[in-house]
Design an enzyme around this catalytic site. Sequence first.
Site, PDB file in Angstrom:
ATOM      1  N   THR A  44      -1.861   3.137   2.221  1.00 52.31           N
ATOM      2  CA  THR A  44      -0.654   3.861   2.791  1.00 52.31           C
ATOM      3  C   THR A  44       0.557   3.881   1.695  1.00 52.31           C
ATOM      4  OG1 THR A  44      -1.362   3.288   5.014  1.00 52.31           O
ATOM      5  CG2 THR A  44       0.969   3.887   4.521  1.00 52.31           C
ATOM      6  N   HIS A  47       0.269   5.970  -1.238  1.00 47.85           N
ATOM      7  CA  HIS A  47       0.829   7.385  -0.804  1.00 47.85           C
ATOM      8  C   HIS A  47       2.384   7.556  -0.698  1.00 47.85           C
ATOM      9  CE1 HIS A  47      -2.905   9.217   0.708  1.00 47.85           C
ATOM     10  NE2 HIS A  47      -3.301   8.300   1.405  1.00 47.85           N
TER      11      HIS A  47
END
Length: 346
Positions: A44, A47
């Site tokens: 995450t 990202h």
Amino acid sequence: MTNEMKVLAKSRPEPGLWMETRPVPQIGPDDVLIRIRKTGICGTDVHIWNWDDWAQRTVPVPLVTGHEFAGEIVELGRDVEGLVLGQRCSGEGHLIGKTSRQSRAGKFHLDPATRGIGVNEPGAFAEYLRLPAFNVVPLPDEVDDEIGAILDPLGNAVHTALSFDLVGEDVLVTGAGPIGIMAAAVARHVGARNVVITDINADRLALAAKVADVVPVNVAEEDLRAVISRLKMKEGFDVGLEMSGNQRALDQMVEALVMGGRIALLGIPPGKSPVDWSRIVFKAITLKGVYGREIFETWYKMIAMLQNGLNVRDVITHRLPVDRFEEGFAAMRGGSSGKVVLDWTS
Ligand code: ZN
């Protein structure tokens, strides 16, 4: 204590994270302040670093990022009970509401109003983190800070692996990223017979075999049919743990499962992906989507297993002082690393 702290923030709407200085958070009556010692870098976070479509839609700028952490309680809100200063802890990074149907049923991880630290709210890539006392998970002595810093992804692995009874079962894990590898280790620990993990990345498969007693299979080179007969399984795998989000991996899993097989899905496909539903119907397969960790049942089981011999330490491939975070992110973005742990005390 000073009132300034070092953080890794998403401070501009473009690729990258920046080390900056921020005020130490003020805590409310039901919060604690945690001095962060170690943090894990998550997919995450990559990202968010890359500033892809999902991150642009989701993450407010500026934001202190990070949600995988271990530290020590250094301040207690006025109404906090049952915790003490100096307590080593990790914590659930999903901040939940308490009014939804699911929350009121005690299924906190299914609360639709969930907000994530480091994604929607200020995160753990900081010297200090404010967290609701409710979210704190105390760490026993057997769980040191670097393992404490990867309990969030280990929790995803445990939640996925414990979705179905694995005792004596043949288990297929598709995707040998860190969470897939840890899920395979958990499957082994709880008594599966054969645990096969697939990927097309040789480095990750080698890491999987180092972390746990599992059979790594490179599906670019070997067909799962051949593996099923090599391992003398009669009809195929009983349970699948899909950790890759890759459509071909799901197809291979459905083909390799027994009639009535069960699949837990943690991997996230990029957008809509074609699925051969008729195969799933005719094989009478059960599918379960997995989100986060069960609060706090997954944490309880995970810590109990760590106290009882579950060992995932080798999934950590990089240990770096936080000032070298760029190297850590480069390793993650390279796609062959295991977990990267940053040290906030040096
Ligand atoms: Zn994570």
